[in-house]
Design an enzyme around this catalytic site. Structure first.
Site, PDB file in Angstrom:
ATOM      1  N   HIS A  19       0.811  -1.220   0.000  1.00 30.69           N
ATOM      2  CA  HIS A  19       0.000   0.000   0.000  1.00 30.69           C
ATOM      3  C   HIS A  19       0.841   1.265   0.000  1.00 30.69           C
ATOM      4  O   HIS A  19       0.431   2.276  -0.569  1.00 30.69           O
ATOM      5  CB  HIS A  19      -0.999  -0.039   1.167  1.00 30.69           C
ATOM      6  N   HIS A  42      -7.783  -7.689  -8.223  1.00 30.41           N
ATOM      7  CA  HIS A  42      -8.082  -8.566  -7.075  1.00 30.41           C
ATOM      8  C   HIS A  42      -8.260  -7.657  -5.862  1.00 30.41           C
ATOM      9  O   HIS A  42      -7.297  -7.365  -5.139  1.00 30.41           O
ATOM     10  CB  HIS A  42      -6.942  -9.558  -6.840  1.00 30.41           C
ATOM     11  N   SER A 103      -6.749  -2.080  -0.817  1.00 28.97           N
ATOM     12  CA  SER A 103      -6.305  -1.343  -2.008  1.00 28.97           C
ATOM     13  C   SER A 103      -7.399  -0.489  -2.676  1.00 28.97           C
ATOM     14  O   SER A 103      -7.102   0.640  -3.097  1.00 28.97           O
ATOM     15  CB  SER A 103      -5.659  -2.290  -3.019  1.00 28.97           C
ATOM     16  N   GLU A 123     -13.644  -8.431  -7.827  1.00 29.33           N
ATOM     17  CA  GLU A 123     -13.552  -9.335  -6.680  1.00 29.33           C
ATOM     18  C   GLU A 123     -14.506 -10.504  -6.919  1.00 29.33           C
ATOM     19  O   GLU A 123     -15.688 -10.311  -7.160  1.00 29.33           O
ATOM     20  CB  GLU A 123     -13.893  -8.600  -5.371  1.00 29.33           C
ATOM     21  N   ASP A 151     -13.891 -12.440 -12.813  1.00 25.86           N
ATOM     22  CA  ASP A 151     -12.469 -12.758 -12.802  1.00 25.86           C
ATOM     23  C   ASP A 151     -11.675 -11.513 -13.256  1.00 25.86           C
ATOM     24  O   ASP A 151     -11.877 -11.010 -14.367  1.00 25.86           O
ATOM     25  CB  ASP A 151     -12.245 -13.929 -13.769  1.00 25.86           C
ATOM     26  N   GLY A 152     -10.779 -11.062 -12.414  1.00 28.73           N
ATOM     27  CA  GLY A 152     -10.037  -9.839 -12.710  1.00 28.73           C
ATOM     28  C   GLY A 152      -9.090  -9.965 -13.891  1.00 28.73           C
ATOM     29  O   GLY A 152      -8.903  -9.013 -14.656  1.00 28.73           O
ATOM     30  N   ASP A 172      -3.046  -8.269  -7.706  1.00 28.83           N
ATOM     31  CA  ASP A 172      -2.718  -8.718  -6.346  1.00 28.83           C
ATOM     32  C   ASP A 172      -3.510  -9.986  -5.996  1.00 28.83           C
ATOM     33  O   ASP A 172      -4.369  -9.969  -5.112  1.00 28.83           O
ATOM     34  CB  ASP A 172      -3.072  -7.566  -5.376  1.00 28.83           C
TER      35      ASP A 172
HETATM   36  N1  SAM Z   1      -5.788  -6.050  -3.217  1.00 34.09           N
HETATM   37  C1  SAM Z   1      -6.350  -6.225  -1.879  1.00 34.09           C
HETATM   38  C2  SAM Z   1      -5.714  -5.226  -0.944  1.00 34.09           C
HETATM   39  O1  SAM Z   1      -4.540  -4.877  -1.138  1.00 34.09           O
HETATM   40  O2  SAM Z   1      -6.384  -4.762  -0.027  1.00 34.09           O
HETATM   41  C3  SAM Z   1      -6.166  -7.615  -1.372  1.00 34.09           C
HETATM   42  C4  SAM Z   1      -6.585  -8.678  -2.334  1.00 34.09           C
HETATM   43  S1  SAM Z   1      -6.407 -10.337  -1.786  1.00 34.09           S
HETATM   44  C5  SAM Z   1      -4.675 -10.570  -1.739  1.00 34.09           C
HETATM   45  C6  SAM Z   1      -6.873 -11.211  -3.229  1.00 34.09           C
HETATM   46  C7  SAM Z   1      -8.369 -11.190  -3.510  1.00 34.09           C
HETATM   47  O3  SAM Z   1      -8.601 -11.663  -4.825  1.00 34.09           O
HETATM   48  C8  SAM Z   1      -9.192 -12.090  -2.598  1.00 34.09           C
HETATM   49  O4  SAM Z   1     -10.185 -11.315  -1.975  1.00 34.09           O
HETATM   50  C9  SAM Z   1      -9.818 -13.128  -3.527  1.00 34.09           C
HETATM   51  O5  SAM Z   1     -11.139 -13.482  -3.162  1.00 34.09           O
HETATM   52  C10 SAM Z   1      -9.818 -12.414  -4.850  1.00 34.09           C
HETATM   53  N2  SAM Z   1      -9.723 -13.250  -6.052  1.00 34.09           N
HETATM   54  C11 SAM Z   1      -9.121 -14.457  -6.195  1.00 34.09           C
HETATM   55  N3  SAM Z   1      -9.114 -14.825  -7.495  1.00 34.09           N
HETATM   56  C12 SAM Z   1      -9.707 -13.814  -8.189  1.00 34.09           C
HETATM   57  C13 SAM Z   1      -9.940 -13.563  -9.575  1.00 34.09           C
HETATM   58  N4  SAM Z   1      -9.563 -14.450 -10.515  1.00 34.09           N
HETATM   59  N5  SAM Z   1     -10.532 -12.410  -9.931  1.00 34.09           N
HETATM   60  C14 SAM Z   1     -10.914 -11.498  -8.995  1.00 34.09           C
HETATM   61  N6  SAM Z   1     -10.706 -11.669  -7.670  1.00 34.09           N
HETATM   62  C15 SAM Z   1     -10.096 -12.797  -7.273  1.00 34.09           C
END
Ligand code: SAM
Length: 301
Positions: A19, A42, A103, A123, A151-152, A172
């Site tokens: 961050h 993500h 984030s 998400e 899916d991101g 992320d």
């Molecule tokens: N970026 C966030 C932060 O810094 O506050 C933390 C994100 S966390 C490490 C990863 C997130 O991605 C999780 O909440 C998970 O549910 C989500 N996730 C996993 N695979 C994903 C995908 N293919 N597309 C979108 N989200 C996904």
């Protein structure tokens, strides 16, 4: 899939690194008059209570933001750290840190209304995307943020290049599935073809797994082949002697938890390397727990 919940990890040392670098990149991008677009592939739940069951059980913020705030460094922080601490403080009542911004909210707090910067967040987790939607709904200007429960990696495709031709892609993943490592590299390669001038920031865990070990090497090769400057930084807080794995036969083996993480940037702000070279040794000094602690700052291209 979906066993990862960022609430257990919010405010840990990895979030601190991620961050504060995120804010530095956003400050650089918003220093020019053109509007920017940020894509957070993500996103997580967006806001986390540090006194919740999640965070309380893991105690990870104790070794991250909370330890940092209690240190002398927080009283006289270098500019990069000061900016991060101010953003975290802006989500909390004076003198208390109960909420930790993820984030999407770190980003939203830096974006401008004029010119109109834009944020897209992805998400997939049903509970976390619902929580994120609720948090976004409470924003004063919620139209600035677009949430997609998709899916991101896939969704990013349709957003590049952004109309402003200026922006950041934050990737992320939770790396719950091994595939994520390969998807990150493929996603960066494809995205750079569509939006070559964009800034890209990838977070990854430094863990003893071949894919994790290989990732920064692959990303360096990819950026170099694309002719793009890159910056790579890691923060390792070392092993907590009290939570180190035990090897005595018959004894329960304790997991030491994540000790290190890295960020890899393509097209980084040119001033960031020097800022991290100054700050990361200070962070290691404050957050370091013992064996293995240290940092890396390297660049190329
Ligand atoms: N970026 C966030 C932060 O810094 O506050 C933390 C994100 S966390 C490490 C990863 C997130 O991605 C999780 O909440 C998970 O549910 C989500 N996730 C996993 N695979 C994903 C995908 N293919 N597309 C979108 N989200 C996904």
């Amino acid at each position: 899939m979906f066993s990862y919940r960022h609430g257990f990890h919010a405010g840990n040392h990895a979030d601190v690194l991620k961050h504060l670098v995120l804010i530095a990149v956003l400050r650089h991008l918003t220093s020019k008059p053109t509007a920017i677009t940020v894509v957070d592939t993500h996103a997580g739940a967006g806001l986390y209570r540090l006194d919740s069951d999640f965070a309380g059980t893991s105690g990870e913020a104790q070794d991250g933001i909370l330890k940092l705030l209690a240190s002398p460094l927080a009283a006289e922080p270098p500019p990069l750290l000061a900016d991060y601490l101010e953003v975290v403080a802006s989500f909390n009542p004076k003198g208390k840190t109960k909420i930790y911004p993820g984030s999407p909210f770190v980003t939203e707090s830096v974006l401008r209304q004029e010119p109109r910067d834009r944020l897209w967040v992805f998400e997939l987790h049903p509970t976390d995307s619902k929580a994120l939607a609720t948090h976004i709904d409470q924003l004063e200007d919620k139209r600035q943020v677009g949430l997609r429960r998709e899916d991101g990696f896939e969704g990013l495709r349709a957003l590049l290049p952004p109309p402003s031709r200026r922006g950041l892609v934050l990737i992320d993943p939770s790396y719950e599935i091994k595939n994520d490592y390969g998807r990150v590299t493929a996603c960066l390669q494809e995205s750079l073809k569509k939006f070559a001038t964009g800034t890209y920031m990838i977070w990854y865990p430094v863990i003893p797994r071949p894919e994790a070990h290989e990732l920064p090497r692959r990303l360096k090769t990819l950026a170099t082949q694309a002719g793009k400057p890159w910056l790579h930084a890691t923060l390792n807080i070392g092993q907590d002697p009290e939570r180190a794995p035990t090897h005595t036969p018959g004894e329960k083996v304790q997991r030491p938890g994540l000790t290190a993480s890295g960020v890899f940037l393509v097209n980084p702000p040119h001033t960031l390397k020097a800022q991290l070279q100054e700050l990361l040794p200070q962070l290691v000094e404050v957050l370091g727990r013992g064996r293995g602690q240290g940092h890396v700052v390297e660049s190329g291209g």
